[in-house]
Motif scaffolding. Structure first.
Motif, PDB file in Angstrom:
ATOM      1  N   ASP A  29       2.896  36.164 -41.169  1.00 54.40           N
ATOM      2  CA  ASP A  29       1.993  35.529 -42.127  1.00 54.40           C
ATOM      3  C   ASP A  29       2.045  34.004 -42.076  1.00 54.40           C
ATOM      4  O   ASP A  29       1.254  33.331 -42.716  1.00 54.40           O
ATOM      5  CB  ASP A  29       2.287  36.004 -43.545  1.00 54.40           C
ATOM      6  N   GLY A  30       3.012  33.458 -41.315  1.00 47.70           N
ATOM      7  CA  GLY A  30       3.140  32.013 -41.208  1.00 47.70           C
ATOM      8  C   GLY A  30       3.719  31.355 -42.454  1.00 47.70           C
ATOM      9  O   GLY A  30       3.766  30.141 -42.549  1.00 47.70           O
ATOM     10  N   GLN A  31       4.159  32.159 -43.399  1.00 48.01           N
ATOM     11  CA  GLN A  31       4.698  31.625 -44.646  1.00 48.01           C
ATOM     12  C   GLN A  31       6.164  31.971 -44.851  1.00 48.01           C
ATOM     13  O   GLN A  31       6.753  31.585 -45.861  1.00 48.01           O
ATOM     14  CB  GLN A  31       3.878  32.142 -45.824  1.00 48.01           C
ATOM     15  N   THR A  32       6.730  32.720 -43.930  1.00 46.37           N
ATOM     16  CA  THR A  32       8.134  33.084 -44.014  1.00 46.37           C
ATOM     17  C   THR A  32       8.807  32.741 -42.690  1.00 46.37           C
ATOM     18  O   THR A  32       8.129  32.529 -41.677  1.00 46.37           O
ATOM     19  CB  THR A  32       8.317  34.595 -44.274  1.00 46.37           C
ATOM     20  N   ILE A  33      10.116  32.672 -42.732  1.00 51.50           N
ATOM     21  CA  ILE A  33      10.868  32.474 -41.497  1.00 51.50           C
ATOM     22  C   ILE A  33      11.731  33.701 -41.261  1.00 51.50           C
ATOM     23  O   ILE A  33      12.126  34.390 -42.198  1.00 51.50           O
ATOM     24  CB  ILE A  33      11.731  31.208 -41.523  1.00 51.50           C
ATOM     25  N   ILE A  34      11.984  33.967 -40.000  1.00 51.90           N
ATOM     26  CA  ILE A  34      12.812  35.105 -39.615  1.00 51.90           C
ATOM     27  C   ILE A  34      13.901  34.591 -38.682  1.00 51.90           C
ATOM     28  O   ILE A  34      13.609  33.918 -37.690  1.00 51.90           O
ATOM     29  CB  ILE A  34      11.971  36.180 -38.909  1.00 51.90           C
ATOM     30  N   ILE A  35      15.129  34.919 -39.016  1.00 47.13           N
ATOM     31  CA  ILE A  35      16.255  34.574 -38.155  1.00 47.13           C
ATOM     32  C   ILE A  35      16.821  35.897 -37.658  1.00 47.13           C
ATOM     33  O   ILE A  35      17.391  36.666 -38.435  1.00 47.13           O
ATOM     34  CB  ILE A  35      17.303  33.742 -38.907  1.00 47.13           C
ATOM     35  N   THR A  36      16.624  36.177 -36.388  1.00 45.02           N
ATOM     36  CA  THR A  36      16.996  37.472 -35.823  1.00 45.02           C
ATOM     37  C   THR A  36      18.395  37.482 -35.229  1.00 45.02           C
ATOM     38  O   THR A  36      18.951  38.550 -35.013  1.00 45.02           O
ATOM     39  CB  THR A  36      15.992  37.892 -34.745  1.00 45.02           C
ATOM     40  N   ASN A  37      18.942  36.321 -34.952  1.00 43.66           N
ATOM     41  CA  ASN A  37      20.281  36.240 -34.376  1.00 43.66           C
ATOM     42  C   ASN A  37      21.025  35.075 -35.037  1.00 43.66           C
ATOM     43  O   ASN A  37      20.945  33.936 -34.574  1.00 43.66           O
ATOM     44  CB  ASN A  37      20.189  36.060 -32.857  1.00 43.66           C
ATOM     45  N   VAL A  38      21.725  35.383 -36.107  1.00 42.14           N
ATOM     46  CA  VAL A  38      22.410  34.345 -36.890  1.00 42.14           C
ATOM     47  C   VAL A  38      23.473  33.635 -36.062  1.00 42.14           C
ATOM     48  O   VAL A  38      23.614  32.410 -36.135  1.00 42.14           O
ATOM     49  CB  VAL A  38      23.018  34.947 -38.174  1.00 42.14           C
ATOM     50  N   ASP A  39      24.218  34.383 -35.254  1.00 37.61           N
ATOM     51  CA  ASP A  39      25.276  33.761 -34.447  1.00 37.61           C
ATOM     52  C   ASP A  39      24.710  32.731 -33.480  1.00 37.61           C
ATOM     53  O   ASP A  39      25.199  31.607 -33.394  1.00 37.61           O
ATOM     54  CB  ASP A  39      26.066  34.820 -33.669  1.00 37.61           C
ATOM     55  N   LYS A  40      23.671  33.098 -32.764  1.00 35.76           N
ATOM     56  CA  LYS A  40      23.047  32.178 -31.803  1.00 35.76           C
ATOM     57  C   LYS A  40      22.399  30.994 -32.534  1.00 35.76           C
ATOM     58  O   LYS A  40      22.516  29.854 -32.103  1.00 35.76           O
ATOM     59  CB  LYS A  40      22.018  32.917 -30.957  1.00 35.76           C
ATOM     60  N   PHE A  41      21.732  31.271 -33.641  1.00 33.77           N
ATOM     61  CA  PHE A  41      21.107  30.225 -34.438  1.00 33.77           C
ATOM     62  C   PHE A  41      22.160  29.212 -34.892  1.00 33.77           C
ATOM     63  O   PHE A  41      21.965  28.004 -34.764  1.00 33.77           O
ATOM     64  CB  PHE A  41      20.399  30.853 -35.641  1.00 33.77           C
ATOM     65  N   SER A  42      23.280  29.721 -35.393  1.00 36.80           N
ATOM     66  CA  SER A  42      24.357  28.846 -35.882  1.00 36.80           C
ATOM     67  C   SER A  42      25.015  28.065 -34.752  1.00 36.80           C
ATOM     68  O   SER A  42      25.313  26.881 -34.898  1.00 36.80           O
ATOM     69  CB  SER A  42      25.422  29.673 -36.597  1.00 36.80           C
ATOM     70  N   ARG A  43      25.246  28.724 -33.653  1.00 34.54           N
ATOM     71  CA  ARG A  43      25.962  28.111 -32.531  1.00 34.54           C
ATOM     72  C   ARG A  43      25.087  27.123 -31.734  1.00 34.54           C
ATOM     73  O   ARG A  43      25.534  26.033 -31.383  1.00 34.54           O
ATOM     74  CB  ARG A  43      26.464  29.220 -31.595  1.00 34.54           C
ATOM     75  N   ASP A  44      23.836  27.508 -31.475  1.00 38.38           N
ATOM     76  CA  ASP A  44      23.001  26.733 -30.550  1.00 38.38           C
ATOM     77  C   ASP A  44      21.956  25.845 -31.205  1.00 38.38           C
ATOM     78  O   ASP A  44      21.590  24.814 -30.643  1.00 38.38           O
ATOM     79  CB  ASP A  44      22.294  27.682 -29.574  1.00 38.38           C
ATOM     80  N   VAL A  45      21.456  26.247 -32.354  1.00 42.74           N
ATOM     81  CA  VAL A  45      20.339  25.507 -32.965  1.00 42.74           C
ATOM     82  C   VAL A  45      20.811  24.516 -34.030  1.00 42.74           C
ATOM     83  O   VAL A  45      20.489  23.327 -33.960  1.00 42.74           O
ATOM     84  CB  VAL A  45      19.296  26.481 -33.559  1.00 42.74           C
ATOM     85  N   LEU A  46      21.566  24.991 -34.998  1.00 42.28           N
ATOM     86  CA  LEU A  46      21.955  24.114 -36.116  1.00 42.28           C
ATOM     87  C   LEU A  46      22.621  22.816 -35.683  1.00 42.28           C
ATOM     88  O   LEU A  46      22.245  21.750 -36.183  1.00 42.28           O
ATOM     89  CB  LEU A  46      22.844  24.875 -37.106  1.00 42.28           C
ATOM     90  N   PRO A  47      23.588  22.847 -34.742  1.00 42.31           N
ATOM     91  CA  PRO A  47      24.242  21.584 -34.372  1.00 42.31           C
ATOM     92  C   PRO A  47      23.312  20.568 -33.696  1.00 42.31           C
ATOM     93  O   PRO A  47      23.609  19.385 -33.679  1.00 42.31           O
ATOM     94  CB  PRO A  47      25.339  22.006 -33.400  1.00 42.31           C
ATOM     95  N   ARG A  48      22.193  21.015 -33.184  1.00 40.78           N
ATOM     96  CA  ARG A  48      21.234  20.081 -32.568  1.00 40.78           C
ATOM     97  C   ARG A  48      20.474  19.269 -33.610  1.00 40.78           C
ATOM     98  O   ARG A  48      19.939  18.209 -33.309  1.00 40.78           O
ATOM     99  CB  ARG A  48      20.235  20.837 -31.698  1.00 40.78           C
ATOM    100  N   TYR A  49      20.390  19.793 -34.807  1.00 44.51           N
ATOM    101  CA  TYR A  49      19.588  19.158 -35.856  1.00 44.51           C
ATOM    102  C   TYR A  49      20.403  18.660 -37.040  1.00 44.51           C
ATOM    103  O   TYR A  49      19.945  17.791 -37.784  1.00 44.51           O
ATOM    104  CB  TYR A  49      18.528  20.142 -36.356  1.00 44.51           C
ATOM    105  N   PHE A  50      21.579  19.256 -37.241  1.00 42.22           N
ATOM    106  CA  PHE A  50      22.401  18.918 -38.401  1.00 42.22           C
ATOM    107  C   PHE A  50      23.829  18.630 -37.956  1.00 42.22           C
ATOM    108  O   PHE A  50      24.191  18.924 -36.827  1.00 42.22           O
ATOM    109  CB  PHE A  50      22.381  20.077 -39.411  1.00 42.22           C
ATOM    110  N   LYS A  51      24.623  18.104 -38.843  1.00 36.37           N
ATOM    111  CA  LYS A  51      26.009  17.747 -38.520  1.00 36.37           C
ATOM    112  C   LYS A  51      26.952  18.935 -38.712  1.00 36.37           C
ATOM    113  O   LYS A  51      28.139  18.758 -38.900  1.00 36.37           O
ATOM    114  CB  LYS A  51      26.471  16.588 -39.397  1.00 36.37           C
ATOM    115  N   HIS A  52      26.414  20.134 -38.681  1.00 32.67           N
ATOM    116  CA  HIS A  52      27.223  21.335 -38.887  1.00 32.67           C
ATOM    117  C   HIS A  52      26.580  22.520 -38.170  1.00 32.67           C
ATOM    118  O   HIS A  52      25.460  22.426 -37.680  1.00 32.67           O
ATOM    119  CB  HIS A  52      27.352  21.647 -40.380  1.00 32.67           C
ATOM    120  N   ASN A  53      27.314  23.621 -38.150  1.00 31.15           N
ATOM    121  CA  ASN A  53      26.757  24.862 -37.614  1.00 31.15           C
ATOM    122  C   ASN A  53      26.952  25.993 -38.629  1.00 31.15           C
ATOM    123  O   ASN A  53      27.000  27.162 -38.267  1.00 31.15           O
ATOM    124  CB  ASN A  53      27.398  25.228 -36.274  1.00 31.15           C
TER     125      ASN A  53
END
Length: 71
Positions: A29-53
């Motif tokens: 619907d373009g109004q929600t977000i889906i995170i299908t792999n929390v481990d990968k999201f935390s390990r690979d994505v969060l540290p690229r944008y924030f000072k934490h994972n």
């Protein structure tokens, strides 16, 4: 015009970036977000944008500023 908060800009960039589609995306619907792999999201994505994972910190911040469902 009111500037967009940094967290919102970063979150939008994350969920629209096709590079991360294997672990997160916008819902159909373009109004929600889906995170299908929390481990990968935390390990690979969060540290690229924030000072934490820390996924729970991301969710808390998201809940404070957005009305978006996190799966």
């Amino acid at each position: 015009m009111t500037p967009v908060p940094g967290f919102i800009s970063k979150a939008y960039e994350i969920f629209t970036n096709p590079q991360y589609s294997d672990c997160c995306s916008w819902g159909r619907d373009g109004q929600t977000i889906i995170i299908t792999n929390v481990d990968k999201f935390s390990r690979d994505v969060l540290p690229r944008y924030f000072k934490h994972n820390n996924f729970q910190s991301f969710v808390r911040q998201l809940n404070m500023v957005c009305d978006i469902l996190v799966y």
